[in-house]
Design an enzyme around this catalytic site. Structure first.
Site, PDB file in Angstrom:
ATOM      1  N   GLY A  70       0.938  -1.152   0.058  1.00  0.00           N
ATOM      2  CA  GLY A  70       0.002  -0.065   0.177  1.00  0.00           C
ATOM      3  C   GLY A  70       0.767   1.271   0.126  1.00  0.00           C
TER       4      GLY A  70
ATOM      5  CB  THR B 128       5.008   5.745   1.546  1.00  0.00           C
ATOM      6  OG1 THR B 128       5.521   5.360   0.529  1.00  0.00           O
ATOM      7  CG2 THR B 128       6.520   6.143   2.587  1.00  0.00           C
TER       8      THR B 128
ATOM      9  CB  VAL C  91      -1.302   2.902   5.006  1.00  0.00           C
ATOM     10  CG1 VAL C  91      -1.652   1.757   5.855  1.00  0.00           C
ATOM     11  CG2 VAL C  91      -2.395   3.938   4.741  1.00  0.00           C
ATOM     12  N   GLY C  92       1.967   2.423   5.485  1.00  0.00           N
ATOM     13  CA  GLY C  92       3.157   1.687   5.669  1.00  0.00           C
ATOM     14  C   GLY C  92       3.825   1.988   6.999  1.00  0.00           C
TER      15      GLY C  92
ATOM     16  CD  GLU D 235       6.955  -5.925  -1.936  1.00  0.00           C
ATOM     17  OE1 GLU D 235       7.041  -5.064  -3.053  1.00  0.00           O
ATOM     18  OE2 GLU D 235       7.674  -6.661  -1.587  1.00  0.00           O
TER      19      GLU D 235
ATOM     20  CB  CYS E  80       3.175   0.002  -7.062  1.00  0.00           C
ATOM     21  SG  CYS E  80       3.335  -1.606  -7.398  1.00  0.00           S
TER      22      CYS E  80
HETATM   23  P1  NAD Z   1      -3.504   2.279   1.434  1.00  0.00           P
HETATM   24  O1  NAD Z   1      -2.184   2.606   2.125  1.00  0.00           O
HETATM   25  O2  NAD Z   1      -4.463   3.503   1.403  1.00  0.00           O
HETATM   26  O3  NAD Z   1      -4.157   1.001   1.746  1.00  0.00           O
HETATM   27  C1  NAD Z   1      -3.526  -0.222   1.778  1.00  0.00           C
HETATM   28  C2  NAD Z   1      -4.548  -1.003   2.611  1.00  0.00           C
HETATM   29  O4  NAD Z   1      -4.433  -0.525   3.904  1.00  0.00           O
HETATM   30  C3  NAD Z   1      -5.881  -1.257   2.491  1.00  0.00           C
HETATM   31  O5  NAD Z   1      -6.227  -2.483   2.627  1.00  0.00           O
HETATM   32  C4  NAD Z   1      -6.372  -0.415   3.622  1.00  0.00           C
HETATM   33  O6  NAD Z   1      -7.761  -0.800   3.780  1.00  0.00           O
HETATM   34  C5  NAD Z   1      -5.402  -0.513   4.450  1.00  0.00           C
HETATM   35  N1  NAD Z   1      -5.524   0.961   5.351  1.00  0.00           N
HETATM   36  C6  NAD Z   1      -5.801   2.311   4.622  1.00  0.00           C
HETATM   37  N2  NAD Z   1      -5.522   3.104   5.635  1.00  0.00           N
HETATM   38  C7  NAD Z   1      -5.224   2.707   6.806  1.00  0.00           C
HETATM   39  C8  NAD Z   1      -4.947   3.148   8.040  1.00  0.00           C
HETATM   40  N3  NAD Z   1      -4.985   4.463   8.494  1.00  0.00           N
HETATM   41  N4  NAD Z   1      -4.656   2.148   9.056  1.00  0.00           N
HETATM   42  C9  NAD Z   1      -4.486   0.760   8.588  1.00  0.00           C
HETATM   43  N5  NAD Z   1      -4.858   0.366   7.412  1.00  0.00           N
HETATM   44  C10 NAD Z   1      -5.358   1.262   6.598  1.00  0.00           C
HETATM   45  O7  NAD Z   1      -2.920   2.048  -0.428  1.00  0.00           O
HETATM   46  P2  NAD Z   1      -3.885   1.772  -1.665  1.00  0.00           P
HETATM   47  O8  NAD Z   1      -4.641   3.271  -1.701  1.00  0.00           O
HETATM   48  O9  NAD Z   1      -4.930   0.745  -1.405  1.00  0.00           O
HETATM   49  O10 NAD Z   1      -2.881   1.520  -2.652  1.00  0.00           O
HETATM   50  C11 NAD Z   1      -2.173   2.672  -3.373  1.00  0.00           C
HETATM   51  C12 NAD Z   1      -0.683   2.586  -3.027  1.00  0.00           C
HETATM   52  O11 NAD Z   1      -0.102   1.218  -2.730  1.00  0.00           O
HETATM   53  C13 NAD Z   1       0.066   3.621  -3.751  1.00  0.00           C
HETATM   54  O12 NAD Z   1       0.838   4.264  -3.199  1.00  0.00           O
HETATM   55  C14 NAD Z   1       0.909   2.163  -4.490  1.00  0.00           C
HETATM   56  O13 NAD Z   1       2.374   2.802  -4.949  1.00  0.00           O
HETATM   57  C15 NAD Z   1       1.029   1.393  -3.511  1.00  0.00           C
HETATM   58  N6  NAD Z   1       1.528   0.072  -4.018  1.00  0.00           N
HETATM   59  C16 NAD Z   1       2.495  -0.501  -3.847  1.00  0.00           C
HETATM   60  C17 NAD Z   1       2.867  -2.011  -4.417  1.00  0.00           C
HETATM   61  C18 NAD Z   1       4.015  -2.476  -4.463  1.00  0.00           C
HETATM   62  O14 NAD Z   1       4.207  -3.733  -4.753  1.00  0.00           O
HETATM   63  N7  NAD Z   1       4.999  -1.832  -3.927  1.00  0.00           N
HETATM   64  C19 NAD Z   1       1.591  -2.314  -5.349  1.00  0.00           C
HETATM   65  C20 NAD Z   1       0.615  -1.519  -5.168  1.00  0.00           C
HETATM   66  C21 NAD Z   1       0.307  -0.444  -4.688  1.00  0.00           C
END
Ligand code: NAD
Length: 463
Positions: free
Chosen positions: A186, A188, A190-191, A208, A242
């Site tokens: 997801g 950076t 939320v990471g 990731e 991503c």
């Molecule tokens: P996100 O970080 O918003 O959400 C990812 C997950 O986290 C979801 O399941 C969501 O329910 C959960 N989440 C969201 N907010 C949260 C919080 N405050 N606390 C705990 N959990 C939470 O990401 P997204 O919008 O779903 O995806 C897009 C991002 O992911 C982009 O930055 C993209 O580059 C990245 N991404 C990376 C890869 C990779 O392989 N490196 C692949 C796909 C997407």
């Protein structure tokens, strides 16, 4: 609670036999095969993905992960001897092993942009390594979340696998539990939340993440082919990838020709009006649509620029003359807009990249080996692909992951197995030493023992 019962099942050792892992992997494969239409329809509903894109960028990658794991499970899971690796006499009579053991109960958190692939590929590695799994799909790709939650429990063992649906609150509740490993894909932002929560339990993580992946266009490349490959990488999934090329650093003299070439290939791929193309995606939500369409006025539109809020459609767009400090060059774009940033030299491109957070991927179009070497040595990125975009992540003999702000850890193929395994060192110590009157390690010490110790340790000057 579900988590506790999954954890209890893991403790009973259910997931560890190789046969069980194989059965679960085959069950996952059958789930996909039996329900391909449901998965493809869900991808269409969430992201307007074409059948071709669903197969190429979602389903085939998961099938490949499963068949690679099934083909290699017995060699991956076997203990690896390290005895020969050690040059010192000290361990000559011992057996040194690395024994892969599962972490335990693992949490896989997935995003919405490749909602099937990015939920299921990590699970393949987790199951192959013998873990019990809790999957949290993205709530934003609603149709895929629904299909994953409805179908997976019908095929996988509910004692050792479950799907938890929900958004921020539900994920944060999950993160309060003491998982043995967390695999997060997801943003950076939320990471960082995930890593903080994991730190409470000292749970190891793979992150990731995303970022702005640059593409560099050198004058030695085949510009026509570069335009084609960059356009494909940028506009697949309407830019919501991503590793999409986020922006292009291009020698300024090449901009007019490159713009002409890329216009041509966009028209070839999606027609005069991409809104009518069955092969062109849509932006996932209204919020993302608003954010991305806001970028359209932050530079000169060299091609495209049309947006239709009702359909969440944004035309493939090339932007030049980007305004100073514009968000489009601060945020990860995650949409179908390609800013062209003019450079006068490759050194300027290197400086531009290294002054910013480390990207997930770096793309370089050149035919010169010295230019390839330059970027290999002078920049840092999760991965680097020369003369193409995106496609490296489907090669599962290479690890896929980020570095710095774009993440930590990597997966795919055997790397997934290793990610979800603790490689436990096990030493089988010989019992013969004392019988051979080799008691030199015990006091009382003397000069002879010291000299003997230095010899078997291959002490400098004593070999
Ligand atoms: P996100 O970080 O918003 O959400 C990812 C997950 O986290 C979801 O399941 C969501 O329910 C959960 N989440 C969201 N907010 C949260 C919080 N405050 N606390 C705990 N959990 C939470 O990401 P997204 O919008 O779903 O995806 C897009 C991002 O992911 C982009 O930055 C993209 O580059 C990245 N991404 C990376 C890869 C990779 O392989 N490196 C692949 C796909 C997407």
């Amino acid at each position: 609670m579900l988590f506790r019962s999954i954890k209890a099942s893991y403790r009973k050792g259910i997931t560890k036999p190789i046969k069980y892992r194989e059965e679960q992997l085959k069950a996952l494969q059958t789930c996909l095969l039996d329900n391909e239409i449901e998965f493809r329809n869900a991808l269409r509903e969430d992201l307007h993905k074409s059948e071709f894109e669903s197969v190429l960028t979602e389903l085939s990658l998961v099938y490949d992960e499963i068949s690679t794991a099934l083909d290699n499970l017995s060699s991956w899971t076997s203990s690896k001897s390290q005895s020969k690796a050690h040059p010192k006499y000290m361990w000559a009579l011992d057996s040194l092993q690395l024994v892969p053991e599962p972490y335990g109960t693992v949490l896989v958190i997935a995003p919405w942009n490749y909602p099937v692939q990015l939920a299921l590929s990590p699970i393949v590695g987790a199951i192959a390594a013998g873990n019990a799994v809790v999957l949290k799909p993205s709530e934003i790709s609603k149709a895929c979340e629904r299909v994953l939650a409805a179908l997976l429990p019908k095929y996988l063992d509910e004692d050792t696998f479950c799907v938890v649906t929900g958004a921020k609150e539900e994920t944060q509740k999950l993160l309060e539990q003491k998982f043995d490993y967390i695999f997060f894909t997801g943003s950076t932002k939320v990471g960082k939340i995930v890593m903080k929560a994991a730190a409470e339990h000292l749970t190891p993580v793979t992150l990731e993440l995303g970022g702005k992946s640059p593409v560099i266009i050198d004058d030695s490349c085949d510009l026509e082919q570069a335009a084609q490959r960059i356009a494909w990488g940028k506009f697949t999934n309407a830019g919501q990838t991503c590793v999409a090329p986020d922006y292009a650093l291009i020698l300024s003299s090449l901009i007019p020709r490159f713009t002409e070439e890329i216009k041509k290939v966009i028209t070839e791929m999606f027609g005069e009006d991409p809104q009518q193309s069955k092969d062109y995606g849509r932006i996932i939500t209204q919020d993302h649509f608003e954010r991305i369409s806001g970028y359209l006025s932050q530079g000169e539109v060299l091609y495209g620029g049309h947006a239709d809020s009702e359909e969440r459609y944004i035309q493939p767009t090339i932007l030049g003359s980007i305004k100073q400090g514009a968000d489009v060059m601060q945020d990860e774009i995650f949409g179908p807009i390609l800013p062209l940033i003019p450079i006068e030299s490759l050194d300027e491109a290197v400086s531009f990249i290294v002054e910013r957070p480390k990207p997930l991927a770096l793309y370089l179009f050149t035919s010169k080996s010295e230019v390839k070497k330059k970027f290999e040595l002078e920049t840092s990125s999760g991965s680097m692909l020369i003369n193409d975009t995106l496609i490296h992540l489907s090669c599962n003999t290479l690890p896929f992951g980020g570095v710095g702000d774009s993440g930590m850890g990597a997966y795919h193929g055997e790397y997934s197995f290793k990610t979800f395994s603790h490689m436990k060192p096990v030493m089988h110590k010989t019992t013969k030493l004392e019988k051979l009157n080799e008691k030199f390690r015990y006091p009382p010490y003397d000069e002879k023992k010291l000299s003997h110790l230095q010899t078997i340790l291959r002490y400098p000057g004593k070999q």
